[in-house]
Design an enzyme around this catalytic site. Structure first.
Site, PDB file in Angstrom:
ATOM      1  N   ASP A 170       1.107  -1.030  -0.228  1.00  0.00           N
ATOM      2  CA  ASP A 170      -0.394   0.029  -0.010  1.00  0.00           C
ATOM      3  C   ASP A 170       0.387   1.116  -0.107  1.00  0.00           C
ATOM      4  O   ASP A 170       0.751   2.497  -0.007  1.00  0.00           O
ATOM      5  CB  ASP A 170      -0.573   0.050   1.090  1.00  0.00           C
ATOM      6  CG  ASP A 170      -0.904  -0.123   2.979  1.00  0.00           C
ATOM      7  OD1 ASP A 170       0.895  -0.009   2.526  1.00  0.00           O
ATOM      8  OD2 ASP A 170      -0.807  -0.300   3.386  1.00  0.00           O
ATOM      9  N   THR A 196      15.958  21.836 -12.975  1.00  0.00           N
ATOM     10  CA  THR A 196      15.457  21.246 -14.689  1.00  0.00           C
ATOM     11  C   THR A 196      16.677  21.649 -15.415  1.00  0.00           C
ATOM     12  O   THR A 196      16.916  20.937 -16.107  1.00  0.00           O
ATOM     13  CB  THR A 196      14.147  21.925 -14.959  1.00  0.00           C
ATOM     14  OG1 THR A 196      15.114  23.744 -15.172  1.00  0.00           O
ATOM     15  CG2 THR A 196      13.403  22.080 -13.760  1.00  0.00           C
ATOM     16  N   LYS A 243      19.521  36.788 -13.385  1.00  0.00           N
ATOM     17  CA  LYS A 243      18.451  36.148 -13.036  1.00  0.00           C
ATOM     18  C   LYS A 243      17.158  36.512 -12.934  1.00  0.00           C
ATOM     19  O   LYS A 243      17.410  37.198 -12.463  1.00  0.00           O
ATOM     20  CB  LYS A 243      19.061  34.853 -12.991  1.00  0.00           C
ATOM     21  CG  LYS A 243      17.358  34.231 -12.965  1.00  0.00           C
ATOM     22  CD  LYS A 243      18.022  32.843 -13.052  1.00  0.00           C
ATOM     23  CE  LYS A 243      17.434  32.118 -11.289  1.00  0.00           C
ATOM     24  NZ  LYS A 243      17.771  31.342 -10.987  1.00  0.00           N
ATOM     25  N   ASP A 269      26.934  26.884  -9.071  1.00  0.00           N
ATOM     26  CA  ASP A 269      25.768  27.223  -8.568  1.00  0.00           C
ATOM     27  C   ASP A 269      25.910  25.924  -7.394  1.00  0.00           C
ATOM     28  O   ASP A 269      25.883  24.905  -7.429  1.00  0.00           O
ATOM     29  CB  ASP A 269      24.438  26.410 -10.091  1.00  0.00           C
ATOM     30  CG  ASP A 269      22.989  27.208  -9.443  1.00  0.00           C
ATOM     31  OD1 ASP A 269      22.927  28.305  -8.028  1.00  0.00           O
ATOM     32  OD2 ASP A 269      22.858  27.863 -10.756  1.00  0.00           O
ATOM     33  N   ASP A 278      23.081  34.453 -10.840  1.00  0.00           N
ATOM     34  CA  ASP A 278      22.208  34.759 -10.430  1.00  0.00           C
ATOM     35  C   ASP A 278      23.028  35.848  -9.099  1.00  0.00           C
ATOM     36  O   ASP A 278      23.868  35.351  -8.084  1.00  0.00           O
ATOM     37  CB  ASP A 278      20.920  34.051  -9.368  1.00  0.00           C
ATOM     38  CG  ASP A 278      21.490  33.381  -8.693  1.00  0.00           C
ATOM     39  OD1 ASP A 278      21.280  34.165  -7.662  1.00  0.00           O
ATOM     40  OD2 ASP A 278      20.332  32.596  -8.342  1.00  0.00           O
TER      41      ASP A 278
HETATM   42  C1  R5P Z   1      18.484  29.146  -7.744  1.00  0.00           C
HETATM   43  O1  R5P Z   1      18.378  30.047  -6.660  1.00  0.00           O
HETATM   44  C2  R5P Z   1      19.201  28.114  -7.287  1.00  0.00           C
HETATM   45  O2  R5P Z   1      20.593  28.389  -7.331  1.00  0.00           O
HETATM   46  C3  R5P Z   1      19.338  26.987  -8.911  1.00  0.00           C
HETATM   47  O3  R5P Z   1      20.432  28.392  -9.344  1.00  0.00           O
HETATM   48  C4  R5P Z   1      18.322  26.516  -8.980  1.00  0.00           C
HETATM   49  O4  R5P Z   1      17.176  26.012  -8.420  1.00  0.00           O
HETATM   50  C5  R5P Z   1      18.154  25.651 -10.359  1.00  0.00           C
HETATM   51  O5  R5P Z   1      16.951  25.382 -11.018  1.00  0.00           O
HETATM   52  P1  R5P Z   1      17.493  24.556 -12.560  1.00  0.00           P
HETATM   53  O6  R5P Z   1      17.355  24.495 -12.356  1.00  0.00           O
HETATM   54  O7  R5P Z   1      15.177  24.307 -12.722  1.00  0.00           O
HETATM   55  O8  R5P Z   1      16.707  26.231 -13.578  1.00  0.00           O
END
Ligand code: R5P
Length: 343
Positions: free
Chosen positions: A56, A250, A219, A245, A196
């Site tokens: 389940d 995604t 960004k 990053d 960003d």
């Molecule tokens: C945003 O502030 C994070 O540092 C990443 O840049 C973000 O989470 C990446 O997400 P995605 O690959 O979906 O654009």
């Protein structure tokens, strides 16, 4: 004095002065491989947590060995693992159940090793009526009975403030800076890129470590999951760019950032990030982007079908060192010579 009291005093005197603490390491199904890497480095076997999912969908845990009196380190990122048929929410529930079982089995300390803290991006209200789910996750872990949390490159360090228990906030940046130095250190014109504005401090420190300059992208997110890059602040023309990053979700942010720096004249573009979630069609998005290479760590298991441009490095050495030092009550920040605050 009764015989009972005399026996009790004798037993207390016979307690070993050099009482041996016991360490155990278990892994949830989102982080089985990482848990195995940590256990190997500690020269131990992973403790079998007897995890299974009932028909389940409910999750069950029963440790195979006694954990009474042990410090148990439960390795589980809050992420999906397709090979195990586990979603991010399953991983969270499983982690809570593993903590509950360990508390109920009288562990001395229960430590969650959760290098990827799922829901960390939901750390504030960005719009009315939104939840602060990162805080909810912290409350859930503490309610389950966790004594301490080890995590890595939180989306925002302030997430630590959602906990009343200690949080050891580790960083994978030394692994990534070293990799960039080793692989691209000979490039004459290297520039480190912040995708960003929120990542300027980290990018500046990353660039200092690598011994080069940095630039910044602006960004915007016109809608959830959509990334648009506007202005480039700094010089990228003719340079080899490395985007740094914390998370690849995604892949939309990275693909848009890579496209922008190439359009502004960069000769090549690479990317490094701590957590490679590669959600949805991320592999296709990134394979079609101008990126020449992407490096992530194993805080999140790499999904099958990754294009060859993606490479994974292990975070297990840093995490193992943290586990060892927590167990022996030694300084954890010494791992980074105090420099973890730089990132
Ligand atoms: C945003 O502030 C994070 O540092 C990443 O840049 C973000 O989470 C990446 O997400 P995605 O690959 O979906 O654009």
């Amino acid at each position: 004095m009764t015989t009972l009291e005399t026996d009790a005093i004798a037993a207390a005197k016979s307690l070993p002065i050099g009482y041996d603490k016991r360490m155990m390491v278990a892994a949830g199904r989102a982080s089985g491989e990482l848990g195995q890497r940590i256990a190997e480095r500690l020269g131990m076997e992973l403790t079998d947590a007897g995890l299974k999912t009932f028909p389940d969908g409910e999750v069950y845990c029963r440790y195979a060995d006694s954990i009474r009196g042990a410090d148990i380190f439960i390795v589980q990122s809050i992420c999906g693992n397709e090979r195990e048929g586990i979603s991010a929410n399953d991983a969270l529930m499983e982690l809570l159940i593993m903590i509950e079982a360990a508390v109920g089995a009288s562990a001395h300390r229960v430590i969650a090793v959760t290098p990827w803290y799922g829901y960390s991006r939901q750390d504030k209200k960005s719009a009315p009526r939104e939840p602060i789910t990162a805080r909810l996750v912290a409350k859930m872990l503490e309610t389950a009975g966790v004594d301490r949390v080890v995590t890595m490159d939180l989306h925002a360090g302030q997430v630590q403030g959602f906990f009343s228990k200690p949080v050891d906030h580790m960083t994978a940046m030394p692994i990534l800076t070293q990799h960039v130095k080793d692989q691209l250190g000979d490039e004459e014109d290297l520039v480190v890129i912040a995708p960003d504005a929120g990542r300027v401090k980290l990018t500046r420190n990353f660039a200092r470590k690598v011994g080069t300059t940095y630039a910044l992208l602006e960004k915007e997110r016109p809608a959830q999951g959509v990334a648009e890059i506007g202005t480039v602040i700094g010089d990228v023309r003719g340079k080899v760019a490395v985007i740094v990053d914390d998370i690849i979700g995604t892949g939309g942010t990275l693909a848009a950032a890579a496209q922008t720096v190439i359009e502004r004249g960069a000769s090549k573009v690479f990317a490094v990030a701590t957590h490679g979630l590669f959600a949805g069609r991320a592999f296709e998005t990134l394979a079609a982007s101008p990126l020449s290479g992407i490096v992530v760590t194993d805080t999140v298991p790499l999904r099958d079908g990754a294009p060859p441009l993606i490479r994974q490095l292990t975070s297990a050495d840093i995490l193992t060192d943290s586990v060892r030092r927590i167990f022996t009550d030694d300084s954890v920040s010494e791992i980074f010579s105090g420099e973890n605050q730089l990132f």
